[in-house]
Design a protein around this motif. Structure first.
Motif, PDB file in Angstrom:
ATOM      1  N   ILE A   1       0.854  -1.193   0.000  1.00 31.17           N
ATOM      2  CA  ILE A   1       0.000   0.000   0.000  1.00 31.17           C
ATOM      3  C   ILE A   1       0.887   1.240   0.000  1.00 31.17           C
ATOM      4  O   ILE A   1       1.799   1.368   0.821  1.00 31.17           O
ATOM      5  CB  ILE A   1      -0.921   0.020   1.240  1.00 31.17           C
ATOM      6  CG1 ILE A   1      -1.825  -1.212   1.259  1.00 31.17           C
ATOM      7  CG2 ILE A   1      -1.774   1.295   1.243  1.00 31.17           C
ATOM      8  CD1 ILE A   1      -2.620  -1.368   2.555  1.00 31.17           C
ATOM      9  N   VAL A   2       0.600   2.157  -0.923  1.00 35.81           N
ATOM     10  CA  VAL A   2       1.403   3.370  -1.091  1.00 35.81           C
ATOM     11  C   VAL A   2       0.598   4.596  -0.674  1.00 35.81           C
ATOM     12  O   VAL A   2      -0.517   4.817  -1.161  1.00 35.81           O
ATOM     13  CB  VAL A   2       1.849   3.535  -2.561  1.00 35.81           C
ATOM     14  CG1 VAL A   2       2.580   4.861  -2.769  1.00 35.81           C
ATOM     15  CG2 VAL A   2       2.733   2.370  -2.988  1.00 35.81           C
ATOM     16  N   THR A   3       1.138   5.382   0.253  1.00 35.59           N
ATOM     17  CA  THR A   3       0.539   6.669   0.623  1.00 35.59           C
ATOM     18  C   THR A   3       1.662   7.694   0.674  1.00 35.59           C
ATOM     19  O   THR A   3       2.719   7.433   1.260  1.00 35.59           O
ATOM     20  CB  THR A   3      -0.161   6.620   1.999  1.00 35.59           C
ATOM     21  OG1 THR A   3       0.786   6.261   3.003  1.00 35.59           O
ATOM     22  CG2 THR A   3      -1.308   5.622   2.011  1.00 35.59           C
ATOM     23  N   TYR A   4       1.448   8.857   0.077  1.00 36.28           N
ATOM     24  CA  TYR A   4       2.533   9.839   0.029  1.00 36.28           C
ATOM     25  C   TYR A   4       1.981  11.250  -0.105  1.00 36.28           C
ATOM     26  O   TYR A   4       0.811  11.460  -0.446  1.00 36.28           O
ATOM     27  CB  TYR A   4       3.476   9.543  -1.136  1.00 36.28           C
ATOM     28  CG  TYR A   4       2.866   9.765  -2.499  1.00 36.28           C
ATOM     29  CD1 TYR A   4       3.030  10.968  -3.175  1.00 36.28           C
ATOM     30  CD2 TYR A   4       2.115   8.769  -3.124  1.00 36.28           C
ATOM     31  CE1 TYR A   4       2.469  11.180  -4.424  1.00 36.28           C
ATOM     32  CE2 TYR A   4       1.546   8.965  -4.366  1.00 36.28           C
ATOM     33  CZ  TYR A   4       1.733  10.181  -5.013  1.00 36.28           C
ATOM     34  OH  TYR A   4       1.164  10.389  -6.248  1.00 36.28           O
ATOM     35  N   SER A   5       2.854  12.202   0.145  1.00 29.21           N
ATOM     36  CA  SER A   5       2.567  13.622  -0.108  1.00 29.21           C
ATOM     37  C   SER A   5       3.798  14.255  -0.728  1.00 29.21           C
ATOM     38  O   SER A   5       4.934  13.820  -0.482  1.00 29.21           O
ATOM     39  CB  SER A   5       2.228  14.367   1.189  1.00 29.21           C
ATOM     40  OG  SER A   5       0.937  14.041   1.647  1.00 29.21           O
ATOM     41  N   THR A   6       3.573  15.271  -1.541  1.00 31.25           N
ATOM     42  CA  THR A   6       4.680  16.061  -2.091  1.00 31.25           C
ATOM     43  C   THR A   6       4.928  17.240  -1.154  1.00 31.25           C
ATOM     44  O   THR A   6       4.041  18.057  -0.928  1.00 31.25           O
ATOM     45  CB  THR A   6       4.350  16.556  -3.507  1.00 31.25           C
ATOM     46  OG1 THR A   6       4.094  15.424  -4.350  1.00 31.25           O
ATOM     47  CG2 THR A   6       5.512  17.358  -4.080  1.00 31.25           C
ATOM     48  N   LEU A   7       6.125  17.298  -0.597  1.00 31.01           N
ATOM     49  CA  LEU A   7       6.484  18.326   0.371  1.00 31.01           C
ATOM     50  C   LEU A   7       7.614  19.181  -0.179  1.00 31.01           C
ATOM     51  O   LEU A   7       8.167  18.915  -1.258  1.00 31.01           O
ATOM     52  CB  LEU A   7       6.900  17.674   1.698  1.00 31.01           C
ATOM     53  CG  LEU A   7       5.875  16.709   2.323  1.00 31.01           C
ATOM     54  CD1 LEU A   7       6.455  16.070   3.572  1.00 31.01           C
ATOM     55  CD2 LEU A   7       4.571  17.424   2.640  1.00 31.01           C
TER      56      LEU A   7
END
Length: 245
Positions: free
Chosen positions: A137-143
């Motif tokens: 499972i992939v969860t991410y944000s661009t910071l």
């Protein structure tokens, strides 16, 4: 709907792939689709604002294998198993019908025989379920760094943002598919076993995801959406495929 394939080499006993094989499976699936459905998913998909969802995912390959890290190859011996999952019935029907009629498929440079095709519909009836991952499972944000440069941060299941992103993603998929607002209540997901980090290269991109067993709580329609389409991001690239346990 889930379709589980048992595949075996037409010649010999080996199936040789790149260790980073997600894009090879994705290409095989698109090749099995009827042209109209393939074109729709490629060019349109199910859209919510600037986000597009394909509404399918797939598992890692399962079977006996050897990793040749020097050559960057994975060699499977004998039968291999692949699970394909989708909430979009036209996708599932097209894949299933074409696999049954063709009997063989090309996976990279390998020609494989479809030895078995099993179909299962997982109907969710309770607002709490236990699941296990068939692909990370992939969860991410661009910071942004202090110098203003962007970077991608991947969340692990112990961080609250992991559950928040899974929930938001399911609501977006629901609205994209049904063209109406999703249930307001959030989905919560938390691990019930030790989770494993996987670092996968998809073409030129490095993607990080987590595998393990989880408990999920939330509105039944959103849980059903997640079981079908996959959880988190990059589902059509082979991430977030799960099954109920």
């Amino acid at each position: 709907m889930k379709e589980t394939l048992i595949l075996e080499p037409v010649k010999g006993n080996e199936t040789i792939l790149s260790i980073q094989y997600n894009h090879i499976i994705q290409a095989m699936l698109y090749n099995q689709l009827e042209e109209e459905i393939s074109t729709f998913l490629h060019e349109e998909g199910f859209q919510k604002e600037n986000r597009t969802y394909k509404m399918f995912t797939f598992s890692r390959l399962m079977g006996k294998f050897y990793l040749d890290k020097e050559e960057g190859k994975i060699i499977f011996y004998g039968p291999i198993k692949l699970t394909i999952s989708s909430y979009y019935n036209e996708f599932s029907n097209s894949i299933g019908n074409n696999l049954l009629s063709s009997q063989t498929i090309k996976l990279g440079n390998n020609t494989l025989r479809v030895k078995e095709l099993a179909v299962k519909q997982e109907n969710i009836e309770n607002n709490q379920i236990k699941i296990k991952t068939l692909s990370p499972i992939v969860t991410y944000s661009t910071l942004y760094r202090k110098d203003g440069k962007k970077f991608t941060y991947y969340f692990n299941p112990q961080e609250g943002k992991f559950s928040e992103i899974v929930s938001s993603n399911l609501k977006n998929k629901y609205k994209a598919y049904y063209l109406k607002d999703a249930p307001e209540e959030d989905v919560e997901i938390e691990p019930i076993s030790k989770t494993k980090l996987s670092v996968v290269k998809y073409k030129d991109f490095v993607i990080k995801g987590y595998s393990g067993k989880f408990i999920m709580k939330g509105p039944v329609p959103l849980l059903q959406m997640g079981i079908g389409t996959g959880l988190g991001s990059k589902n059509s690239q082979g991430f977030g495929c799960v099954e109920v346990i």
